[in-house]
Design a protein around this motif. Structure first.
Motif, PDB file in Angstrom:
ATOM      1  N   TRP A 219      -2.648   4.540  -5.249  1.00 32.42           N
ATOM      2  CA  TRP A 219      -2.545   3.082  -5.246  1.00 32.42           C
ATOM      3  C   TRP A 219      -1.706   2.585  -6.417  1.00 32.42           C
ATOM      4  N   GLU A 220      -1.904   3.193  -7.596  1.00 32.17           N
ATOM      5  CA  GLU A 220      -1.146   2.765  -8.771  1.00 32.17           C
ATOM      6  C   GLU A 220       0.343   2.996  -8.580  1.00 32.17           C
ATOM      7  N   TRP A 223       1.478   0.318  -6.005  1.00 31.33           N
ATOM      8  CA  TRP A 223       1.449  -1.078  -6.431  1.00 31.33           C
ATOM      9  C   TRP A 223       2.307  -1.328  -7.666  1.00 31.33           C
TER      10      TRP A 223
ATOM     11  N   ARG B   7     -13.140   4.188 -12.534  1.00 32.06           N
ATOM     12  CA  ARG B   7     -12.724   2.860 -12.098  1.00 32.06           C
ATOM     13  C   ARG B   7     -11.399   2.924 -11.348  1.00 32.06           C
ATOM     14  N   ARG B   8     -10.466   3.689 -11.925  1.00 34.50           N
ATOM     15  CA  ARG B   8      -9.149   3.785 -11.276  1.00 34.50           C
ATOM     16  C   ARG B   8      -9.274   4.388  -9.878  1.00 34.50           C
ATOM     17  N   VAL B  11     -10.754   1.788  -7.544  1.00 33.83           N
ATOM     18  CA  VAL B  11      -9.724   0.804  -7.154  1.00 33.83           C
ATOM     19  C   VAL B  11      -8.803   1.412  -6.115  1.00 33.83           C
ATOM     20  N   ASN B  12      -8.412   2.647  -6.391  1.00 36.35           N
ATOM     21  CA  ASN B  12      -7.543   3.362  -5.460  1.00 36.35           C
ATOM     22  C   ASN B  12      -8.134   3.370  -4.059  1.00 36.35           C
ATOM     23  N   VAL B  14     -10.607   1.571  -2.736  1.00 37.61           N
ATOM     24  CA  VAL B  14     -10.825   0.253  -2.145  1.00 37.61           C
ATOM     25  C   VAL B  14      -9.514  -0.341  -1.638  1.00 37.61           C
ATOM     26  N   MET B  15      -8.468  -0.290  -2.463  1.00 35.64           N
ATOM     27  CA  MET B  15      -7.207  -0.912  -2.072  1.00 35.64           C
ATOM     28  C   MET B  15      -6.575  -0.199  -0.876  1.00 35.64           C
TER      29      MET B  15
END
Lengths: 324, 282, 275
Positions: A219-220, A223, B7-8, B11-12, B14-15
């Protein structure tokens, strides 16, 4: 293996019996002239379109001048015509459409280009492109008989969550700016998805790999690296969707409520430029009425051309960058 | 440090899940549209729809035979206008183009492509209906034909450009003139793509309603020849859907079902042909 | 060694006068260029090339990439004219006839060309070979059939394709496709055949077949071949010209070019010291 060389008869002087076409420089001259005149015809047609809109709106333009754009009165009986309610309705419904469709569309595009396995991505993209092929009048049909009743049902929920906003107050009629915005969102969604996906796919792989190699999560890397790289192109796809939403006629006409008022609430009925042209053009009596409607067409034309131009410029710059 | 990593990762997950949900919603809408149309359109569709004229208000039954024929006529006219101009213009851009004029042509084509369909309707109205003082099949065909030009030009150009330069060189090295090479080698090589492009284009304008409202208008009866107003499927769907009669609504659904089936059939066939053609080309 | 020196002197004189460089052993010339300059827009790609291509022999053009050898080849049948903003100056003679005065499609019928990448048309094998004939006005079915067979035989492809003449040309392997392109060029019975790195995309076995074919063909057809492969030039060519930076440095019998070249640059190149 050394076969004797075939004796060919001398080439006949006439290339093809009775063919005038091939006779002239082997057809190059006439072919050039024919194709270039077709190309020129397109230029001519486009110029003629602008000219016709301009000339046929002359009566209205002379009578109202720039006030046409800022007057909120539309009264055919009194001969008073102003574009403001329609411009307002057009802009508000299109904006609402984008608010709904952009997050959905970009999200879906990210999924299709970055995450889904190629086979899944191809299939889903194919389906999304089919959605883009659904005629606007069919969206209208569904909007009238399915979307509006559905919105009426969920209206209390909306009101309880967003009711503190001025845009969600007053009685809900069903046929409203809100319904038009929602159906427009569905209609522009496939454009945002397929163009954004293409732009994202054009981002060089090494950009992704560089981020991943530094320990970024999927995702990072998407994004923080891929999406910013494709930002202009995605913005371009949004503008393209906006241009389509502005000019969209049928579905909007069928659910917007057709009331030339400017109301703060999305729950109230409104009117759009395309919708009033569609509804009143054949009934317009008198030069001034027709001319005012054509001037509305001119306004719509100018608006979409402007937005389209920006969109194309943005898409062009990113896909170019991706290639190099 | 560990908490940050967790946390990362969260987030990964979920997004990524959310983007998948977006895609699902988009496709879900399509599935719903098709399903609903099949359900309510298919159920009220019968043979009369294809063979009978519309009945006057209040009488039940009837069909849209005249609108089906009207749509076919308007589309035929549209292809006669849009396809040749677009095709030949595309040949010009891909094969003959210089530097300045092709830029102008491309720019104008994009401009024309971006014009809202309702504005195209106004244009055809001022061009044909106004001088003739009556609505006609001709005006409707003209409006849709104008809409077809930009896409058929761009797709022709694109597919011709996909033909390798070596084909043109090969033909010309054998003594073919440029035109001869285009006609006998380049266009045949691009033909499949060009034809599917035209089919998609046709499917697109087949559903256009706005440009027909004040060009071909509408007609409750047959429309002989090309000079009279004619009913078309999309316009019928519009008028029947916003009318206050239960029976008309059913007819509108049937018409929507027929129109969408045609559009989808063409799209599916054309896109499959295109993706298969892509494998063959080297 | 003494002959070398004299050749060098001769050449120096020749170049000043713009008289075509000729191999020492005199033969008749099929193609002669005199002081040929070539421009891509403002860029000068060829500088005063004067060369005469001997009839009925294989002439190879070698040199590092970008040296102008392919450009030169493309002037010989005026293929460069398909590229906009190009210009050739100077004289080219085909059998003592001004090449620029010959009608274009007649010229290309007389001087055939085969390209770096095989480029069969998306048609059947038969239609590919028959293409040049049809374009040049031969529509007689019997003539077509006969010439197609003959051309395929000359290209040593007949036995491999005779049972599938009406299948797509793309069903053939890469090497077969290139031989099909040669057959297609041969069908119009050209006097000269220009080969532009015809084997660069082929494997060694297919390459060997094409080279064998070239040796057979030279009896009936003058051949000019551009190659980046010096061994290939040494194997198939009777004469070799060396190009560098748009100039023809040296032109002579292949043996001399590879064993006792007159110019320092040629020697450096063929011994692999640069390029």
């Amino acid at each position: 293996m050394a076969t004797p060389v075939a004796e060919l008869p001398a080439a006949p002087s006439v290339r093809r019996a009775g063919s005038f076409f091939w006779g002239l420089h082997g057809g190059d001259k006439p072919a050039f002239l024919i194709t270039i005149s077709c190309a020129a015809a397109i230029v001519l047609v486009t110029c003629l379109l602008v000219y016709e809109l301009f000339v046929n709106s002359a009566v209205s333009r002379h009578k109202f001048g720039w006030d046409f754009l800022f007057s909120r009165v539309w009264d055919p009986v009194a001969g008073q015509f102003g574009a403001l309610p329609f411009v307002y309705g057009t802009v508000v419904t299109s904006a609402l459409a984008l608010v709904i469709a952009v997050p959905l569309g970009v999200g879906a595009a990210i999924f299709l280009s970055e995450l889904a396995p190629p086979r899944v991505s191809d299939t889903l993209t194919f389906l999304v492109e089919l959605l883009a092929a659904v005629p606007s009048v069919i969206f209208g049909l569904l909007a009238v008989f399915v979307l509006v009743p559905f919105l009426k049902q969920i209206e209390p929920v909306l009101r309880s969550v967003l009711g503190w906003l001025p845009t969600f107050q007053g009685p809900f009629y069903g046929f409203s700016l809100f319904a038009a915005g929602v159906i427009l969102a569905i209609m522009v969604l496939p454009f945002i998805i397929s163009i954004s996906r293409e732009v994202l796919l054009a981002v060089p792989t090494d950009q992704r790999e560089a981020a991943l190699a530094l320990g970024a999560t999927k995702w990072e890397s998407t994004w923080q690296v891929v999406v910013p790289f494709a930002r202009k192109g995605i913005t371009g796809s949004i503008f393209l969707a906006l241009a389509r939403a502005l000019g969209e006629t049928m579905a909007v006409t069928m659910v917007i409520g057709n009331d030339p008022k400017i109301s703060a609430s999305l729950f109230a009925p409104g009117y759009s430029i395309a919708a009033i042209i569609a509804n009143e053009f054949t009934e317009a009596t008198g030069d001034l009425y027709t001319s005012s409607l054509i001037e509305l067409g001119l306004v719509l034309f100018a608006l979409t051309i402007l937005i389209n131009g920006i969109a194309r410029l943005l898409i062009l710059t990113t896909t170019r960058r991706g290639e190099t | 440090m560990d908490r940050l990593l967790i946390r990362r990762k969260a987030v990964n997950a979920v997004m990524l899940g959310l983007t998948g949900l977006c895609a699902l919603i988009a496709v879900g809408v399509l599935v719903f549209i098709v399903g609903y149309l099949f359900y309510s359109g298919g159920s009220s569709l019968n043979w009369n729809f294809f063979t009978k004229l519309p009945t006057p208000v209040g009488e039940s039954g009837g069909g849209m035979a005249n609108a089906i024929l009207g749509s076919a006529k308007v589309l035929l006219l549209a292809s006669l206008i849009g396809v040749p101009i677009g095709f030949l213009g595309g040949v010009y851009l891909a094969e003959f183009g210089g530097t300045t004029f092709p830029f102008v042509v491309r720019y104008m084509t994009d401009l024309l492509n971006g014009v809202p369909s309702i504005v195209i309707g106004i244009f055809a109205f001022t061009l044909i209906v106004l001088p003739q003082k009556h609505f006609s099949t001709l005006a409707g065909g003209m409006a849709l034909g104008l809409m077809m030009i930009p896409i058929s030009l761009r797709s022709t150009e694109e597919f011709l450009r996909a033909v390798p330069v070596s084909m043109r060189e090969g033909a010309m090295a054998l003594g073919a003139t440029k035109t001869r090479a285009i006609v006998t080698v380049v266009v045949p090589a691009a033909m499949q793509g060009i034809v599917t492009g035209i089919m998609l284009n046709l499917a697109r304008v087949a559903g256009e309603t706005a440009p027909l409202l004040f060009t071909s208008f509408g007609n409750r009866f047959w429309s002989p020849g090309w000079g009279q107003p004619t009913a078309t499927l999309p316009v019928m769907i519009f008028t029947y859907a916003i009318a206050p009669y239960e029976d008309w609504h059913r007819q509108a659904w049937s018409a929507g079902f027929v129109l969408l089936s045609l559009v989808f059939a063409v799209n599916v066939i054309a896109r499959l042909a295109l993706s298969r053609g892509g494998h063959q080309r080297r | 060694m003494s002959t070398n020196v004299s050749t060098l002197q001769n050449l120096a004189i020749d170049m000043q006068k713009g008289v075509p460089m000729k191999p020492a052993a005199e033969t008749s010339a099929k193609l002669v260029t005199t002081d040929l300059n070539f421009y891509y827009g403002k860029f000068k790609a060829l500088h005063g090339i004067s060369l005469s291509v001997p009839t009925g022999a294989v002439t190879a053009l070698i040199g590092p990439s970008g040296c102008g050898k392919s450009t030169f080849l493309r002037t010989l049948n005026r293929m460069y004219e398909t590229v906009p903003l190009t210009r050739a100056e100077g004289a080219i003679l085909l059998d003592n006839e001004d090449l620029f005065a010959i009608e274009l499609s007649a010229l290309r019928r007389r001087v055939g060309m085969v390209f770096q990448r095989s480029n069969p048309f998306p048609k059947s094998i038969f239609d590919n070979v028959a293409y040049g004939l049809r374009v040049n006005g031969f529509a007689n079915k019997a003539t077509l059939q006969e010439s197609v067979e003959q051309s395929l035989r000359r290209a040593a492809l007949w036995d491999e394709v005779k049972d599938k003449l009406h299948e797509s040309a793309y069903s053939l392997s890469g090497g077969q496709q290139q031989r099909l392109c040669i057959a297609r060029a041969l069908a119009v019975n050209p006097e000269a055949l220009l080969l532009d790195e015809p084997c660069s995309a082929l494997d060694p076995i297919a390459t060997a077949k094409i080279e064998e074919l070239i040796l057979h063909l030279k009896r009936t057809c003058t051949i000019v071949i551009v190659t980046h492969n010096m061994q290939q030039a040494a194997r198939v060519a009777d004469y070799t010209g060396f190009f560098l930076l748009g100039k023809l440095i040296e032109f002579n019998a292949t043996k001399i070019i590879f064993q006792t070249p007159a110019q320092k640059e040629t020697e450096d190149y063929v011994t692999g010291r640069f390029g």
